[in-house]
Design a protein around this motif. Structure first.
Motif, PDB file in Angstrom:
ATOM      1  N   ILE A 174      30.560  38.396  44.321  1.00  0.00           N
ATOM      2  CA  ILE A 174      31.866  37.840  44.707  1.00  0.00           C
ATOM      3  C   ILE A 174      31.744  36.349  44.973  1.00  0.00           C
ATOM      4  O   ILE A 174      32.620  35.559  44.590  1.00  0.00           O
ATOM      5  CB  ILE A 174      32.418  38.587  45.933  1.00  0.00           C
TER       6      ILE A 174
ATOM      7  N   VAL B  94      36.698  41.927  39.905  1.00  0.00           N
ATOM      8  CA  VAL B  94      36.426  41.293  41.202  1.00  0.00           C
ATOM      9  C   VAL B  94      37.190  42.010  42.302  1.00  0.00           C
ATOM     10  O   VAL B  94      36.692  42.215  43.406  1.00  0.00           O
ATOM     11  CB  VAL B  94      36.816  39.793  41.150  1.00  0.00           C
TER      12      VAL B  94
ATOM     13  N   GLU C 186      35.631  43.658  45.663  1.00  0.00           N
ATOM     14  CA  GLU C 186      36.070  43.296  47.009  1.00  0.00           C
ATOM     15  C   GLU C 186      36.499  44.540  47.798  1.00  0.00           C
ATOM     16  O   GLU C 186      36.258  44.645  48.996  1.00  0.00           O
ATOM     17  CB  GLU C 186      37.211  42.293  46.918  1.00  0.00           C
TER      18      GLU C 186
END
Length: 479
Positions: free
Chosen positions: A387, A398, A402
């Protein structure tokens, strides 16, 4: 084990809590055997036990400047920490006065003294200890006359000394190791016929808080001896409990001064030299350590998982702590019983076990959390780095990384919160367990109120094991 330097130069300081009266014999032996060693004892105003400990060391001919006192409060929670930190500072000043190197001080607890004896005990040290304690045969004629007055004649060859202990019920540690009148009687019924004399010594009774009960218990051992002796033509069992208190007996005072704890050793030394076989048996206590240090055959009884129990196994010849060349191990061995002999002791041990089960369950949950923590730590680190770099895998966007990172962090936060709860709960449970190990007034009140009644003795299995060990030694001594 504690680290003990093998050189003969490093100054060693033994820290001893003022209530630890049972440790005086191994500490005294260490001090007698190695003059570079000092002892620091915690003391608070009005505590007679500390005074008794210091007096014992003085009687053992330990120089006054090797016996240090450290003032503490009666309510001091961390006596061990204060002994180590403040004791070392006190000792450094003493070493400076003596011209030594205070930078090389080695501090040990009383366990260090136990270890020192395990490594350094020898026939020469035994003799040195006897000289310090004046156990030298000088009062043999007087002891002989006194024993004769008690009915113990000169021609006894095989002697069993049963040690009675009630210090736990009188406020000291290890209440579970107190004696049971029933247990003593059980042993006598099994073995008395094999011995010329069985001597009951040590504590006569405990203070029940009731005058009539105290008077009844005062005669307990006399009554037991009378019952057993009725089976034989001549007496076999002799109650000598608290013999040292009979200051009206001129025959006793001929060889023992009033309040002379060390002087009592002369009796047992006399027996060991004049009888063919002498055996000492009782629950683990300092008095039995003293008997072994003076060269006597001792078996101390103890249940599994007894607090502090592993420490004394260092004196066993099979211990991993090896004696130095030319040395021997004291004849002090554990006789494992599966159950203690009093109901109060069994009640305490059951409660200790129940609390320990709760602690073990918490540890099991902690271990599960730790495994989970280990499993997600590496993936979390990888995702966090990805990240930071703005890189995603082919499979994960992504956003998905997360989301996974947030999930991992949520799990770790839960583990952290539970860890704080675990620590708090374990601390409370350890305190609760300690209440049973060192019974406070509330626990003692429960015992007196009948939660734990007077002892009912040994289990048949334990009694058979005790008998087997005693008779095995008896057989060896006849060969």
């Amino acid at each position: 084990m504690e680290f003990l330097p093998d050189d003969n130069e490093t100054p060693i300081l033994i820290g001893q809590a003022g209530h630890a009266t049972g440790d005086i014999f191994s500490v005294a032996t260490t001090l007698v055997g190695d003059e570079r060693i000092h002892v620091v004892i915690s003391e608070y105003e009005g505590d007679k036990r500390t005074t008794a400990i210091k007096d014992f060391y003085r009687q053992s001919k330990i120089a006054e400047d090797r016996i240090l006192g450290l003032k503490t409060e009666k309510t001091e929670e961390n006596v061990a920490g204060k002994l180590k930190n403040d004791g070392i500072m006190l000792y450094k000043e003493k070493i400076k006065q003596l011209g030594g190197d205070e930078t090389k001080i080695q501090y040990v607890s009383v366990q260090g003294a136990t270890e020192w004896v395990a490594k350094n005990y020898s026939v020469a040290l035994q003799e040195k200890l006897k000289n310090a304690w004046e156990v030298n045969g000088s009062k043999d004629p007087q002891i002989k006359e006194w024993l004769n007055s008690k009915g113990i004649k000169d021609e006894v060859n095989n002697v069993l000394v049963l040690w009675s202990r009630f210090s736990g019920k009188n406020g000291e540690i290890h209440l579970e190791h107190d004696s049971s009148y029933t247990g003593i009687k059980q042993i006598l019924e099994k073995v008395a016929e094999k011995y010329d004399a069985v001597i009951i010594t040590g504590d006569k009774r405990y203070n029940t808080g009731n005058k009539e009960d105290n008077a009844r218990k005062e005669k307990k051992y006399d009554d037991i001896a009378k019952v057993i002796n009725s089976q034989f033509d001549t007496p076999r069992v002799f109650n000598l409990t608290e013999f040292w208190k009979d200051i009206t007996d001129p025959l006793l005072l001929a060889w023992l001064r009033e309040n002379d704890r060390i002087g009592q050793f002369k009796l047992y030394d006399y027996l060991s030299r004049t009888c063919k076989n002498v055996q000492h048996l009782g629950f683990r206590s300092g008095n039995l350590e003293a008997m072994a240090l003076l060269g006597n055959w001792v078996r101390y009884m103890e249940e599994p998982v007894s607090k502090g129990g592993e420490r004394m196994t260092m004196w066993d010849e099979n211990s991993e702590v090896k004696v130095k060349e030319g040395g021997i191990k004291p004849q002090y061995k554990r006789l494992l019983v599966q159950k203690v002999s009093t109901n109060s002791g069994k009640w305490l041990k059951d409660n200790i076990a129940a609390v320990q089960t709760e602690i073990d369950l918490i540890h099991t949950e902690r271990e599960k959390d730790q495994k989970t923590k280990q499993m997600i730590s590496a993936p979390l680190k990888i995702i966090t780095n990805k990240i930071k770099k703005g890189v995603s895998s082919k499979l994960n966007s992504v956003e998905m990384d997360e989301h996974q990172k947030a999930e991992y962090e949520r799990v770790l936060a839960g583990i952290h919160e539970r860890e704080e709860v675990f620590k708090r709960d374990i601390s409370k449970l350890e305190m609760k367990k300690d209440q049973y190990i060192r019974p406070d007034e509330d626990i003692r009140r429960l015992i007196k109120e009948g939660k734990a009644k007077e002892g009912k003795g040994f289990t048949p299995e334990d009694l058979n094991e005790i008998t087997k060990i005693l008779f095995s030694r008896l057989s060896e001594s006849q060969d």
